[in-house]
Structure formats: structure tokens, C-alpha cells
Design an enzyme around this catalytic site. Structure first.
Site, PDB file in Angstrom:
ATOM      1  N   LYS A   8       0.850  -1.207   0.000  1.00 38.07           N
ATOM      2  CA  LYS A   8       0.000   0.000   0.000  1.00 38.07           C
ATOM      3  C   LYS A   8       0.883   1.254   0.000  1.00 38.07           C
ATOM      4  CE  LYS A   8      -3.644  -2.672   2.124  1.00 38.07           C
ATOM      5  NZ  LYS A   8      -4.867  -2.704   2.890  1.00 38.07           N
ATOM      6  N   HIS A  86      -8.492  -2.756  -6.134  1.00 41.27           N
ATOM      7  CA  HIS A  86      -8.490  -2.889  -4.669  1.00 41.27           C
ATOM      8  C   HIS A  86      -9.626  -2.032  -4.106  1.00 41.27           C
ATOM      9  CE1 HIS A  86      -7.315  -2.703  -0.497  1.00 41.27           C
ATOM     10  NE2 HIS A  86      -6.576  -3.778  -0.732  1.00 41.27           N
ATOM     11  N   GLU A 158     -11.331 -10.376  -1.200  1.00 38.41           N
ATOM     12  CA  GLU A 158     -11.008  -9.573  -0.023  1.00 38.41           C
ATOM     13  C   GLU A 158     -12.288  -8.952   0.532  1.00 38.41           C
ATOM     14  OE1 GLU A 158      -6.606  -8.262   0.003  1.00 38.41           O
ATOM     15  OE2 GLU A 158      -7.779  -6.720  -0.980  1.00 38.41           O
ATOM     16  N   GLY A 164      -7.635  -5.114   7.215  1.00 38.84           N
ATOM     17  CA  GLY A 164      -7.036  -4.308   8.277  1.00 38.84           C
ATOM     18  C   GLY A 164      -7.799  -4.290   9.585  1.00 38.84           C
ATOM     19  N   GLY A 216      -1.615  -7.440   3.314  1.00 38.09           N
ATOM     20  CA  GLY A 216      -1.353  -6.010   3.463  1.00 38.09           C
ATOM     21  C   GLY A 216      -0.435  -5.779   4.649  1.00 38.09           C
ATOM     22  N   GLY A 217      -1.027  -5.650   5.849  1.00 40.31           N
ATOM     23  CA  GLY A 217      -0.251  -5.368   7.060  1.00 40.31           C
ATOM     24  C   GLY A 217       0.927  -6.311   7.252  1.00 40.31           C
TER      25      GLY A 217
HETATM   26  P1  PGA Z   1      -4.593  -6.536   5.305  1.00 40.03           P
HETATM   27  O1  PGA Z   1      -4.783  -5.949   3.831  1.00 40.03           O
HETATM   28  O2  PGA Z   1      -3.830  -7.843   5.149  1.00 40.03           O
HETATM   29  O3  PGA Z   1      -3.821  -5.497   6.041  1.00 40.03           O
HETATM   30  O4  PGA Z   1      -5.963  -6.762   5.873  1.00 40.03           O
HETATM   31  C1  PGA Z   1      -5.022  -6.784   2.739  1.00 40.03           C
HETATM   32  C2  PGA Z   1      -5.249  -5.945   1.506  1.00 40.03           C
HETATM   33  O5  PGA Z   1      -5.890  -4.894   1.607  1.00 40.03           O
HETATM   34  O6  PGA Z   1      -4.800  -6.300   0.402  1.00 40.03           O
END
Ligand code: PGA
Length: 234
Positions: A8, A86, A158, A164, A216-217
């Protein structure tokens, strides 16, 4: 297995340099790891254990489109994958499924694999709208593509309420959606994304329809990422 890392809008330049040194130490037995850094760092990518992806592409080709990055430019930087649609871009930048359809076509033309994100909001989930939302997103995004082109796309499921938040769907919920996707697009690989981490991977692994993960995280924490990969592969 596919493990796509979505950084991100994170890391400053010096932080990215240190981060890449950490990622260089990552090992995996059977995973195809893809790093999607912030756009300015794409040309700094220098890893041999990982493939290169982008977080976005322009719906236009090369030309007078200020601030955009085209599929042909990404291809010239050896980008092999690109995240498309996304939910953060759909919500914050009003990206539509028609825009996404154009982006997919541009990418396929340059032999870049699109990673198309789909997913429902909490409200849509509560109103039993998950199936219709995802079917519609896929139908418009893949409009006018041949079967062969469709089969080249990777779909990342997702759930928006899961991104998140630390919340994940049940395996039954994930499998219901992934089997719908595999029915609509025969031959596609399906990823799960949304708060996947080194702890809940043991649970997520129970799904037989997950071909990989979009992280993501966790993508920003190389040590935990290594634990995740080890557990996912064993
Ligand atoms: P996350 O994000 O693993 O932080 O939940 C995933 C994404 O948005 O691709």
C-alpha cells in the site's frame, strides 16, 4: 502457492531499502512470492527470490495522462503482476468495474498478470448480497475477454470488512465465494486477502480452494511473514 505482498502507501525510501534487505532473506519451499511496492520503488526492486508487481495501472496507454503509469511502462520495468480494483481504490478514488475492465485489457496485452480484487462490505454481507456483488464485479471487469484471457487473471477475494480489521470470514464463507469465482472463471487461481496473519493461517489453511494470499499489514513485517510462509506451506 501465491503470496502477494501489498505494501500500500507505506515506507519511505530509506525504509524500503532496509525492507528489501530483509525480504532478500525470505525462504519458501513452494510459493511464488510477489512484491507490490509503492510505485516510486518499483524501479528500485532488486530481489531474486521474489517477483515484481504493481498496485495499480492506468486505464490509458502511454501518452498525455498526467500522474498515470501505463501497462507498457510497467512492462518495461519488468513488472509481472498488477493488483487491480483494490477496495481502497474503488472507495477512495471511485474506480469503477468499467475502469478495471480497461486496466485488465491493457495488462493482458503486455503479458502482465492482473490480480483482480473483489469483495463485499459488511452491510452487503449482512443483507446476503455477497454472491450478487461479486458476480457483478467479475462480470463487468471481465467483459469482452476471451475464455483464455479470463483464465489468466488471478482473483483475490477480499471482504472489505476484513481488510485491516483483524476479522476474517469462516472457511465456509470463504469457500462459498471462492467456488462461485471458480465457477464464473474456470481455471483461475483464487487468493484470500483481509487480515491474514501468522496466527490465523492455521485456520485459513483448512480451505482447499485458497491458492494463495494477498497480504497487506503482514507484508511490512518480514519476520512474521516468514512464519506465515512456513506455516502455509507445511
Ligand atoms: P490486510 O490488507 O492484510 O492489512 O488486511 C489486505 C489488503 O488490503 O490487500
Amino acid at each position: 502457492m501465491i503470496i502477494a505482498l501489498n505494501n500500500k502507501c507505506n515506507l519511505l525510501k530509506d525504509e524500503f531499502i532496509s525492507y528489501q534487505l530483509e525480504l532478500a532473506k525470505l525462504t519458501s519451499q513452494k510459493s511464488n512470492i510477489i512484491l507490490c511496492p509503492s510505485t516510486p520503488y518499483i524501479s528500485m526492486f532488486n530481489l531474486e527470490n521474489i517477483e515484481l508487481g504493481s498496485q495499480n495501472v492506468s486505464k490509458n496507454d502511454i501518452g498525455a495522462h498526467t500522474g498515470e503509469v501505463s501497462a507498457s511502462q510497467l512492462a518495461s520495468l519488468n513488472v509481472k503482476y498488477c493488483i487491480i480494483g483494490h477496495s481502497e481504490r474503488r472507495q477512495e478514488l471511485y474506480e469503477t468495474s468499467d475502469d478495471i475492465n480497461l486496466k485488465i485489457k491493457n495488462l493482458l496485452e503486455k503479458n502482465i498478470t492482473p490480480i483482480l480484487c473483489v469483495g463485499e462490505t459488511k452491510q452487503e454481507k449482512d443483507n446476503a448480497k455477497t454472491t450478487s456483488k461479486i458476480s457483478k464485479q467479475i462480470e463487468i471487469a471481465t467483459k469482452d475477454l476471451t475464455q483464455d484471457e479470463k483464465s489468466k487473471i488471478i482473483i483475490a477475494y477480499e471482504p472489505i470488512w476484513s481488510i485491516g480489521t483483524g476479522l476474517i470470514p469462516t472457511i465456509e464463507e470463504i469457500d462459498t465465494t471462492l467456488s462461485l469465482i471458480k465457477e464464473l472463471l474456470p481455471g483461475v487461481k483464487t487468493l484470500y486477502g483481509g487480515s491474514a496473519n501468522e496466527e490465523n493461517i492455521e485456520y485459513l489453511k483448512k480451505s482447499e480452494l485458497i491458492d494463495g494470499y494477498l497480504l497487506g499489514g503482514l507484508s511490512l513485517k518480514p519476520a512474521k511473514l516468514q512464519i506465515f510462509i512456513n506455516k502455509a506451506e507445511n
